[in-house]
Enzyme design. Structure first.
Site, PDB file in Angstrom:
ATOM      1  N   ARG A 104       0.848  -1.196   0.000  1.00  0.00           N
ATOM      2  CA  ARG A 104       0.000   0.000   0.000  1.00  0.00           C
ATOM      3  C   ARG A 104       0.874   1.234   0.000  1.00  0.00           C
ATOM      4  O   ARG A 104       1.751   1.380   0.836  1.00  0.00           O
ATOM      5  CB  ARG A 104      -0.871   0.032   1.259  1.00  0.00           C
ATOM      6  CG  ARG A 104      -2.001  -0.917   1.238  1.00  0.00           C
ATOM      7  CD  ARG A 104      -3.101  -0.548   2.216  1.00  0.00           C
ATOM      8  NE  ARG A 104      -2.688  -0.034   3.500  1.00  0.00           N
ATOM      9  CZ  ARG A 104      -3.535   0.353   4.438  1.00  0.00           C
ATOM     10  NH1 ARG A 104      -4.835   0.297   4.211  1.00  0.00           N
ATOM     11  NH2 ARG A 104      -3.122   0.788   5.594  1.00  0.00           N
ATOM     12  N   THR A 108      -1.349   7.420  -0.510  1.00  0.00           N
ATOM     13  CA  THR A 108      -2.671   7.243  -1.124  1.00  0.00           C
ATOM     14  C   THR A 108      -3.435   6.044  -0.563  1.00  0.00           C
ATOM     15  O   THR A 108      -4.650   5.937  -0.759  1.00  0.00           O
ATOM     16  CB  THR A 108      -2.517   7.012  -2.646  1.00  0.00           C
ATOM     17  OG1 THR A 108      -1.810   5.767  -2.836  1.00  0.00           O
ATOM     18  CG2 THR A 108      -1.734   8.125  -3.308  1.00  0.00           C
ATOM     19  N   ASP A 200       0.121  -3.400  11.978  1.00  0.00           N
ATOM     20  CA  ASP A 200       0.623  -3.752  10.644  1.00  0.00           C
ATOM     21  C   ASP A 200       1.021  -5.220  10.642  1.00  0.00           C
ATOM     22  O   ASP A 200       2.011  -5.620  11.264  1.00  0.00           O
ATOM     23  CB  ASP A 200       1.825  -2.869  10.289  1.00  0.00           C
ATOM     24  CG  ASP A 200       2.238  -3.052   8.841  1.00  0.00           C
ATOM     25  OD1 ASP A 200       2.507  -4.207   8.445  1.00  0.00           O
ATOM     26  OD2 ASP A 200       2.274  -2.071   8.091  1.00  0.00           O
ATOM     27  N   ASP A 203       4.595  -6.180   9.355  1.00  0.00           N
ATOM     28  CA  ASP A 203       5.637  -5.797  10.308  1.00  0.00           C
ATOM     29  C   ASP A 203       5.662  -6.733  11.507  1.00  0.00           C
ATOM     30  O   ASP A 203       6.735  -7.102  12.002  1.00  0.00           O
ATOM     31  CB  ASP A 203       5.423  -4.360  10.786  1.00  0.00           C
ATOM     32  CG  ASP A 203       5.863  -3.336   9.752  1.00  0.00           C
ATOM     33  OD1 ASP A 203       6.517  -3.727   8.772  1.00  0.00           O
ATOM     34  OD2 ASP A 203       5.547  -2.147   9.932  1.00  0.00           O
TER      35      ASP A 203
HETATM   36  C1  PRP Z   1      -1.277  -4.854   4.226  1.00  0.00           C
HETATM   37  C2  PRP Z   1      -2.066  -6.134   4.304  1.00  0.00           C
HETATM   38  C3  PRP Z   1      -2.870  -6.096   3.034  1.00  0.00           C
HETATM   39  C4  PRP Z   1      -3.165  -4.637   2.874  1.00  0.00           C
HETATM   40  C5  PRP Z   1      -4.562  -4.376   3.319  1.00  0.00           C
HETATM   41  O1  PRP Z   1      -0.197  -4.990   3.394  1.00  0.00           O
HETATM   42  O2  PRP Z   1      -1.270  -7.270   4.413  1.00  0.00           O
HETATM   43  O3  PRP Z   1      -2.179  -6.587   1.897  1.00  0.00           O
HETATM   44  O4  PRP Z   1      -2.229  -3.937   3.722  1.00  0.00           O
HETATM   45  O5  PRP Z   1      -4.917  -3.054   3.095  1.00  0.00           O
HETATM   46  P1  PRP Z   1      -6.018  -2.614   2.036  1.00  0.00           P
HETATM   47  O6  PRP Z   1      -7.199  -3.504   2.247  1.00  0.00           O
HETATM   48  O7  PRP Z   1      -6.275  -1.201   2.420  1.00  0.00           O
HETATM   49  O8  PRP Z   1      -5.430  -2.737   0.665  1.00  0.00           O
HETATM   50  P2  PRP Z   1       0.901  -3.835   3.208  1.00  0.00           P
HETATM   51  O9  PRP Z   1       0.527  -2.960   2.075  1.00  0.00           O
HETATM   52  O10 PRP Z   1       1.134  -3.170   4.543  1.00  0.00           O
HETATM   53  O11 PRP Z   1       2.169  -4.632   2.732  1.00  0.00           O
HETATM   54  P3  PRP Z   1       3.045  -5.748   3.487  1.00  0.00           P
HETATM   55  O12 PRP Z   1       2.193  -6.968   3.634  1.00  0.00           O
HETATM   56  O13 PRP Z   1       4.177  -5.942   2.567  1.00  0.00           O
HETATM   57  O14 PRP Z   1       3.464  -5.184   4.825  1.00  0.00           O
HETATM   58  N1  URA Z   2      -2.614  -3.347   6.735  1.00  0.00           N
HETATM   59  C1  URA Z   2      -2.301  -3.851   7.952  1.00  0.00           C
HETATM   60  O1  URA Z   2      -1.318  -4.598   8.079  1.00  0.00           O
HETATM   61  N2  URA Z   2      -3.058  -3.495   8.999  1.00  0.00           N
HETATM   62  C2  URA Z   2      -4.125  -2.691   8.898  1.00  0.00           C
HETATM   63  O2  URA Z   2      -4.802  -2.428   9.908  1.00  0.00           O
HETATM   64  C3  URA Z   2      -4.420  -2.176   7.627  1.00  0.00           C
HETATM   65  C4  URA Z   2      -3.675  -2.525   6.562  1.00  0.00           C
END
Ligand code: PRP
Ligand code: URA
Length: 209
Positions: A104, A108, A200, A203
């Site tokens: 993400r 945005t 997160d 993380d």
């Molecule tokens: C997180 C999560 C989803 C997304 C959800 O990933 O694992 O993929 O956010 O958010 P959304 O429904 O608003 O799209 P992130 O983008 O943090 O990436 P990561 O898994 O690499 O940490």
């Molecule tokens: N991605 C995450 O990992 N946690 C949230 O709460 C939203 C998006």
């Protein structure tokens, strides 16, 4: 219209509460995520059709039942979806695994694709798309579109924590895809994080906070 299935089970709820706790470290977080993925996978595969097969036990011939037809594929959305793969594969060891990489954008909150590798025969499989968090729904919507672009017709989406906004987005864009979640939380905050959520997920799995 796609259905939202909240998998209500005391063990899932208990494990999820431990994961939500900010004091829970990465090792326990990862183990619990895989345990919940396995428990949810049990429910998610409940309606798989069976077929008769002829076998021989040590005692006699018999008509036994085995899972019929289409095979499964598990597709995690990177990174956090990776944390659910082992749990699901322990249930279905022959399932093939594809990967869709999305992050993400911090400003945005829109998903940005950086990787896609799917099994060659994915269009013949029942696909379980996995990601612990369904927040705005942007990542799930884009990953589902990608799977459909590759010919997938039978897709289920499995997450741990869903926000109402994400559920609405998936149902609007992909009314044919059922959503399976362990919990439906309250809302998104100004950073598009789920409240109360668990923070997160990527993380916390990989210890990158
Ligand atoms: C997180 C999560 C989803 C997304 C959800 O990933 O694992 O993929 O956010 O958010 P959304 O429904 O608003 O799209 P992130 O983008 O943090 O990436 P990561 O898994 O690499 O940490
Ligand atoms: N991605 C995450 O990992 N946690 C949230 O709460 C939203 C998006």
């Amino acid at each position: 219209m796609s259905e939202l299935h909240i998998i209500n089970h005391p063990l899932i709820t208990h494990k999820l509460s431990i994961m939500r706790n900010r004091k829970t470290g990465s090792k326990d977080f990862r183990e619990l995520l895989n345990e919940i993925a396995m428990l949810m996978g049990y429910e998610l595969t409940r309606d798989l059709p069976l077929e008769d097969v002829q076998i021989e036990t040590p005692i006699t011939k018999m008509t036994a039942k085995m899972v019929a037809g289409k095979k499964l594929a598990i597709v995690p959305i990177l990174r956090a979806g990776l944390g659910m793969v082992d749990g699901l594969q322990s249930l279905v060891p022959v399932a093939k695994v594809g990967h869709i990489g999305l992050y993400r954008d911090p400003e945005t909150h829109k998903p940005v694709e950086y990787y896609c590798k799917l099994p060659a025969d994915i269009e013949e499989r029942i696909v379980i798309l996995v990601d612990p968090m369904l927040a705005t729904g942007g990542s799930a919507v884009d990953a589902l579109t990608k799977l459909k672009d590759h010919g997938c017709k039978h897709i289920r989406f499995m997450c741990l924590v869903a926000a109402p906004e994400g559920v609405a987005a998936v149902q609007a864009a992909h009314p044919d895809v059922d959503i399976f979640a362990a919990a439906l939380d309250d809302h998104l905050n100004e950073h598009a994080y789920i409240v109360p959520g668990l923070g997160d997920a990527g993380d916390r799995i990989f210890g990158t906070m």
